[in-house]
Design an enzyme around this catalytic site. Structure first.
Site, PDB file in Angstrom:
ATOM      1  N   LYS A 105      12.235  22.625  18.291  1.00 24.49           N
ATOM      2  CA  LYS A 105      11.302  22.356  17.260  1.00 24.49           C
ATOM      3  C   LYS A 105      11.720  20.841  16.695  1.00 24.49           C
ATOM      4  CE  LYS A 105      10.946  27.159  15.785  1.00 24.49           C
ATOM      5  NZ  LYS A 105      11.562  28.317  15.138  1.00 24.49           N
TER       6      LYS A 105
ATOM      7  N   ARG B 168      11.830  30.671   4.565  1.00 25.11           N
ATOM      8  CA  ARG B 168      11.347  31.116   5.604  1.00 25.11           C
ATOM      9  C   ARG B 168      12.397  31.235   6.739  1.00 25.11           C
ATOM     10  NH1 ARG B 168       5.403  30.413   5.576  1.00 25.11           N
ATOM     11  NH2 ARG B 168       4.866  29.609   3.650  1.00 25.11           N
TER      12      ARG B 168
ATOM     13  N   TYR C 194       6.269  20.940  11.909  1.00 25.56           N
ATOM     14  CA  TYR C 194       7.143  20.910  12.996  1.00 25.56           C
ATOM     15  C   TYR C 194       6.418  21.002  14.297  1.00 25.56           C
ATOM     16  CZ  TYR C 194       7.418  25.806  11.725  1.00 25.56           C
ATOM     17  OH  TYR C 194       7.142  27.255  11.379  1.00 25.56           O
TER      18      TYR C 194
ATOM     19  N   ASP D  51       1.915  21.905  17.040  1.00 21.28           N
ATOM     20  CA  ASP D  51       2.305  21.657  15.603  1.00 21.28           C
ATOM     21  C   ASP D  51       2.221  22.922  14.686  1.00 21.28           C
ATOM     22  OD1 ASP D  51       1.389  17.994  15.434  1.00 21.28           O
ATOM     23  OD2 ASP D  51       2.845  19.248  16.464  1.00 21.28           O
TER      24      ASP D  51
ATOM     25  N   ARG E 239       0.694  -1.227  -0.107  1.00 22.02           N
ATOM     26  CA  ARG E 239      -0.034   0.074  -0.061  1.00 22.02           C
ATOM     27  C   ARG E 239       0.720   1.231   0.089  1.00 22.02           C
ATOM     28  NH1 ARG E 239      -2.704  -1.215   5.508  1.00 22.02           N
ATOM     29  NH2 ARG E 239      -0.648  -1.776   5.865  1.00 22.02           N
TER      30      ARG E 239
ATOM     31  N   HIS F  88      14.388  32.598  11.978  1.00 25.30           N
ATOM     32  CA  HIS F  88      13.712  32.826  12.992  1.00 25.30           C
ATOM     33  C   HIS F  88      14.023  32.293  14.451  1.00 25.30           C
ATOM     34  CE1 HIS F  88      10.234  33.468   9.747  1.00 25.30           C
ATOM     35  NE2 HIS F  88      11.399  34.566   9.786  1.00 25.30           N
TER      36      HIS F  88
ATOM     37  N   ASP G  82      10.925  39.135   6.469  1.00 22.48           N
ATOM     38  CA  ASP G  82      12.329  38.456   6.446  1.00 22.48           C
ATOM     39  C   ASP G  82      13.482  39.140   5.635  1.00 22.48           C
ATOM     40  OD1 ASP G  82      11.213  34.852   6.302  1.00 22.48           O
ATOM     41  OD2 ASP G  82      11.262  36.263   7.963  1.00 22.48           O
TER      42      ASP G  82
ATOM     43  N   ASP H 267       8.884  37.216  19.070  1.00 24.12           N
ATOM     44  CA  ASP H 267       9.437  36.615  17.612  1.00 24.12           C
ATOM     45  C   ASP H 267      10.449  37.515  17.405  1.00 24.12           C
ATOM     46  OD1 ASP H 267       7.706  36.088  14.672  1.00 24.12           O
ATOM     47  OD2 ASP H 267       9.149  34.774  15.794  1.00 24.12           O
TER      48      ASP H 267
HETATM   49  C1  LIG Z   1       4.922  31.042  13.380  1.00 33.03           C
HETATM   50  C2  LIG Z   1       3.326  31.204  13.721  1.00 33.03           C
HETATM   51  C3  LIG Z   1       2.692  32.120  12.756  1.00 33.03           C
HETATM   52  N1  LIG Z   1       1.405  32.316  13.111  1.00 33.03           N
HETATM   53  C4  LIG Z   1       0.707  33.352  12.101  1.00 33.03           C
HETATM   54  C5  LIG Z   1       1.151  34.709  12.096  1.00 33.03           C
HETATM   55  C6  LIG Z   1       1.247  35.192  10.616  1.00 33.03           C
HETATM   56  O1  LIG Z   1      -0.052  35.889  10.521  1.00 33.03           O
HETATM   57  C7  LIG Z   1       1.081  33.910   9.717  1.00 33.03           C
HETATM   58  C8  LIG Z   1       2.529  33.661   9.277  1.00 33.03           C
HETATM   59  O2  LIG Z   1       3.421  33.672  10.059  1.00 33.03           O
HETATM   60  P1  LIG Z   1       5.134  33.912   9.530  1.00 33.03           P
HETATM   61  O3  LIG Z   1       5.055  34.798   8.283  1.00 33.03           O
HETATM   62  O4  LIG Z   1       6.100  34.192  10.882  1.00 33.03           O
HETATM   63  O5  LIG Z   1       5.387  32.266   9.212  1.00 33.03           O
HETATM   64  P2  LIG Z   1       6.696  31.486   8.724  1.00 33.03           P
HETATM   65  O6  LIG Z   1       7.410  32.836   7.947  1.00 33.03           O
HETATM   66  O7  LIG Z   1       6.521  30.309   8.109  1.00 33.03           O
HETATM   67  O8  LIG Z   1       7.428  31.809  10.350  1.00 33.03           O
HETATM   68  C9  LIG Z   1       7.970  30.452  10.761  1.00 33.03           C
HETATM   69  O9  LIG Z   1       8.961  29.994  10.043  1.00 33.03           O
HETATM   70  C10 LIG Z   1      10.253  29.659  10.433  1.00 33.03           C
HETATM   71  C11 LIG Z   1      10.868  28.542   9.746  1.00 33.03           C
HETATM   72  C12 LIG Z   1      10.167  29.004  12.205  1.00 33.03           C
HETATM   73  O10 LIG Z   1      10.801  28.254  12.371  1.00 33.03           O
HETATM   74  C13 LIG Z   1       9.037  29.535  12.625  1.00 33.03           C
HETATM   75  O11 LIG Z   1       8.149  28.859  13.303  1.00 33.03           O
HETATM   76  C14 LIG Z   1       8.212  30.767  12.025  1.00 33.03           C
HETATM   77  O12 LIG Z   1       8.601  31.824  12.246  1.00 33.03           O
HETATM   78  O13 LIG Z   1       0.998  32.952  10.786  1.00 33.03           O
HETATM   79  C15 LIG Z   1       0.770  31.782  13.912  1.00 33.03           C
HETATM   80  O14 LIG Z   1      -0.416  32.016  14.098  1.00 33.03           O
HETATM   81  N2  LIG Z   1       1.285  30.832  14.681  1.00 33.03           N
HETATM   82  C16 LIG Z   1       2.694  30.525  14.677  1.00 33.03           C
HETATM   83  O15 LIG Z   1       3.229  30.047  15.457  1.00 33.03           O
END
Ligand SMILES: Cc1cn([C@H]2C[C@H](O)[C@@H](COP(=O)(O)OP(=O)(O)O[C@H]3O[C@H](C)C(=O)[C@H](O)[C@H]3O)O2)c(=O)[nH]c1=O
Length: 185
Positions: A72, A59, A132, A47, A23, A62, A170, A143
């Site tokens: 993580k 991304r 993750y 998660d 499968r 962070h 970023d 943050d």
């Molecule tokens: C991280 C996070 C974000 N959000 C919301 C906040 C924003 O409105 C939206 C996108 O967030 P962000 O642009 O920060 O997502 P990434 O650029 O993927 O950030 C992540 O990317 C790198 C690789 C990481 O290791 C971190 O977990 C995290 O910083 O999701 C949430 O609601 N909960 C969360 O835990």
């Protein structure tokens, strides 16, 4: 579960066992008891799952500062990505050192990143999904980010011939020289 060390202390590469049959396969992608038996007992509470459409999406880098620092456990649910952790634990012999590894749906590898590291990734295929576990909840007030292409870190990102897709946040991240790490070894 294969558990392997890297050249940075506490940064661990895991490969869960896959039970293949006609499968497909079954795998326990996370088992707290299995990890605890190897001395890795982290109380994950959240998660995360993100989809990046374009190849060359970056991304990161962070982190969340204490009191909401996050360990993580990172894996790739679809596609391929280059995952990077940078040691920013003040006093660590590997302070400022980066480690990168290809995580993919195919290889099933996972990177366990303790508190005190910057985290980021670059996608290597379209429609790549990262999944993750985090050891603390999202705390936007804690943050922070550092430029993914900072020359003082010198990450050798695998793709150089594509235009990177990067969020404005970023692109505006601080330099590593300006970064005052809140973490200690
Ligand atoms: C991280 C996070 C974000 N959000 C919301 C906040 C924003 O409105 C939206 C996108 O967030 P962000 O642009 O920060 O997502 P990434 O650029 O993927 O950030 C992540 O990317 C790198 C690789 C990481 O290791 C971190 O977990 C995290 O910083 O999701 C949430 O609601 N909960 C969360 O835990």
């Amino acid at each position: 579960m294969y558990i392997g060390n890297t050249d940075i202390s506490n940064l661990i590469l895991l490969t869960p066992k896959r039970f293949g049959d006609e499968r497909g396969f079954f795998s326990e992608s996370w088992n707290r008891k299995t990890l605890a038996e190897s001395g890795i007992d982290i109380d994950f509470v959240q998660d995360n799952h993100s989809l990046s459409r374009a190849v060359g999406t970056v991304r990161g880098l962070h982190f969340q500062s204490p009191p909401h620092a996050q360990a993580k456990l990172v894996r790739c649910g679809r596609g391929r990505l280059f995952d990077v952790a940078v040691d920013v634990r003040k006093g660590a012999p590997t302070y400022g050192q980066w480690y990168g590894v290809e995580l993919s749906f195919e290889n099933g590898k996972q990177l366990l990143i303790p508190e005190g590291f910057l985290h980021g990734f670059m996608t290597l295929e379209p429609d790549t999904e990262i999944i993750y576990k985090c050891s603390d909840y999202y705390a936007p007030e804690c943050d922070g980010s550092v430029r993914f292409d900072d020359p003082d870190i010198g990450i050798e990102w695998p793709l150089t011939d594509v235009e990177f897709t990067v969020s404005a946040k970023d692109r505006d991240a601080q330099s590593f020289a300006d970064f005052d790490s809140p973490f200690t070894y």
